[in-house]
Scaffold this active site. Structure first.
Site, short mmCIF file in Angstrom:
data_model
loop_
_atom_site.label_atom_id
_atom_site.label_comp_id
_atom_site.label_asym_id
_atom_site.label_seq_id
_atom_site.Cartn_x
_atom_site.Cartn_y
_atom_site.Cartn_z
N LYS A 78 0.84 -1.20 0.00
CA LYS A 78 0.00 0.00 0.00
C LYS A 78 0.88 1.25 0.00
CE LYS A 78 -3.92 2.00 2.58
NZ LYS A 78 -4.84 1.80 3.73
N SER A 153 -9.81 1.82 2.82
CA SER A 153 -8.92 2.54 1.95
C SER A 153 -7.90 1.68 1.23
CB SER A 153 -8.17 3.61 2.76
OG SER A 153 -7.32 3.01 3.72
N SER A 177 -9.93 -0.51 6.99
CA SER A 177 -9.36 -0.38 5.66
C SER A 177 -8.65 -1.60 5.09
CB SER A 177 -8.39 0.80 5.61
OG SER A 177 -9.13 1.98 5.44
N1 GLN Z 1 -13.34 4.07 6.24
C1 GLN Z 1 -12.69 4.47 7.45
C2 GLN Z 1 -12.32 5.93 7.37
O1 GLN Z 1 -12.61 6.50 6.40
C3 GLN Z 1 -11.51 3.60 7.73
C4 GLN Z 1 -10.26 4.04 7.06
C5 GLN Z 1 -9.07 3.22 7.44
O2 GLN Z 1 -9.19 2.17 8.08
N2 GLN Z 1 -7.90 3.71 7.08
O3 GLN Z 1 -11.76 6.50 8.26
#
Ligand code: GLN
Length: 484
Positions: A78, A153, A177
């Protein structure tokens, strides 16, 4: 050998038996990326040249019988995990040209085994989002239906594995994410216990919640990656001194008598029927394997999304203050110091990142701190307590990973509140610092994957992998068009 149909163990064996060389394996993946990734857009940067060199070095280790589990294995990383000399963008204009001068600890560990980096995968900008559509570049598509989002994400990592453009990948998980994109893309993703994996070199979103973890085709493959990256790190004071066991040691052990808790609130009205049905059917499968299902409740779930967005926003607001256009990142213009910083941040950050910074600073401001941030911290304690109560009577917890399957691009990710509410199934796990694994448990009528999550006790990743593996032995994955 069809490289998209084999496990990491089988790839290891093929490399060790000289059925395929590390260079050939890397080339096959790079070739697949060149043909398919124009459509999937899972990668931001493909590191073809570096992969060649790494594969040659790995081959020497293999030839000298010095191979470790990941020697010569290609992986995707990532793009918020720092790679020395390789652009690391966080999918943000702010870091579009940022080339880190050091490796994250997880990268050092993978290098120590002689892995092969295929490239850096796309994500929601600064890991804020659940669709990978807030990415400033490479807005990844779902391999099961390229008209739909891959989740986020870590959508790039999940889509790359799902489309067979990497055999496994690393993602990061602050509020879901790793798990939610794994669920949307029909692959397996493990968010380790907070502190299990060093965060050194992971570009920070919310430091008390962030955790790096694997995304792969199976729980066992996730275990192989976690074995490689876990452990205490002197560069990260929050990494835990807990001994690193073999996370795959319990694979194959019977789950007879295991107590699996299903908190009612996760199966309420906000979860789609098709998701509820698939997860409930999986629970029945566990019963057939000898597990005992335990009905339980988590009454604070209704406040969890609010608590998560306050805590993560507050931490994000302070973490992202370092992007001022001075030390690194996009440099704006202006006649004064302040103007230059303002211009850098206005142009460097996208709308969602700005929204989080505003929310976080608001929650932390003196007049509102008690009303919002302090309440969120109290809720965190309540959530931890409720998990402890459940673990007093159960070994693992089973929930849906997301309330829906992957939705169409443009359908939901433009409405922030709707997006935030969709994180209901995953955020409590980060708030309580627990480990959790998401794995596919079915497909809806459109053929879109449905994911379920097993949540474990702190540092009990081995039981999660054992339990997920027990299910995966009898589960048939439906391939998407990229690996059919
Ligand atoms: N969807 C969640 C957010 O927008 C989780 C994001 C993540 O785990 N990095 O914060």
């Amino acid at each position: 050998m069809d490289i998209t149909k084999v496990s990491l163990k089988e790839l290891r064996k093929a490399l060790d038996d000289k059925e395929i060389s590390a260079a050939e394996l890397a080339e096959e993946y790079i070739g697949r990326i060149k043909t398919a990734d124009a459509e999937v857009e899972s990668y931001i940067t493909v590191t073809e040249e570096q992969a060649k060199i790494a594969a040659e070095q790995a081959q020497k280790l293999i030839d000298d019988n010095k191979a470790q589990p990941l020697t010569g294995i290609p992986l995707a990383i990532k793009d918020n995990i720092c790679t020395d000399g390789i652009r690391t963008t966080c999918a943000s204009k702010m870091l579009e040209n940022f080339v880190p001068p050091y490796n994250a600890t997880v990268i050092e560990k993978l290098n120590g085994q002689g892995y092969v980096l295929l490239g850096k995968t796309s994500m929601d900008e600064f890991a804020m989002g659940g669709s990978t559509q807030t990415a400033a570049f490479s807005k990844t598509k779902n391999p099961y239906d390229t008209g739909r989002v891959p989740g986020g994400s870590s959508g790039g990592s999940a889509a790359a594995v799902s489309a067979g453009l990497a055999p496994a990948a690393l993602g990061s998980d602050t509020g879901g994410s790793i798990r939610q994109p794994s669920s949307f893309c029909g692959v397996t993703g493990l968010k380790p216990t907070y502190g299990r994996v060093s965060r050194y070199g992971l570009i920070a979103f919310a430091s008390s919640l962030d955790q790096i973890g694997p995304i792969a085709n199976s729980a066992e493959d996730c275990g192989i990656l976690l074995n490689a990256v876990a452990g205490r790190d002197e560069h990260d004071a929050t990494s835990a001194g807990v001994p690193v066991e073999d996370f795959n040691a319990k694979i194959g052990q019977s789950i007879k008598g295991m107590k699996i808790a299903l908190p009612r609130e996760f199966f309420g009205d906000s979860t789609d029927d098709e998701v509820k049905q698939a997860v409930t059917a999986a629970a029945k499968e566990y019963e057939k394997l000898g597990a005992e299902l335990v009905d339980c409740s988590m009454s604070s779930l209704k406040y969890a999304v609010a608590a998560y967005y306050l805590i993560s926003g507050a931490e994000a607001a302070s973490n992202l203050s370092r992007f001022d256009g001075i030390k690194y990142g996009l440099r704006g213009e202006g006649r004064s110091f302040d103007e230059m910083i303002r211009d850098s941040r206005s142009r460097g950050f996208g709308a969602e990142v700005k929204r989080r910074i505003l929310l976080g600073n608001y929650a932390l401001s003196s007049g509102y701190y008690d009303a919002y941030y302090r309440k969120a911290l109290a809720l965190k304690q309540q959530i931890i307590k409720e998990y402890n109560d459940i673990y007093a009577q159960a070994d693992v917890i089973l929930t849906p990973t997301a309330p829906t399957v992957a939705y169409r691009i443009g359908e939901q990710e433009t409405d922030p509140v709707k997006m935030y509410l969709a994180d209901i199934c995953t955020v409590t796990v980060n708030i309580a610092s627990l480990p959790a694994i998401s794995l596919p448990c079915g497909y809806n009528a459109d053929g879109m994957p449905i994911g379920m999550s097993l949540v474990g006790k702190r540092f009990d990743e081995a039981t999660l992998i054992q339990t997920a593996d027990a299910y995966q032995r009898n589960f048939t994955v439906m391939p998407n068009k990229f690996r059919a």
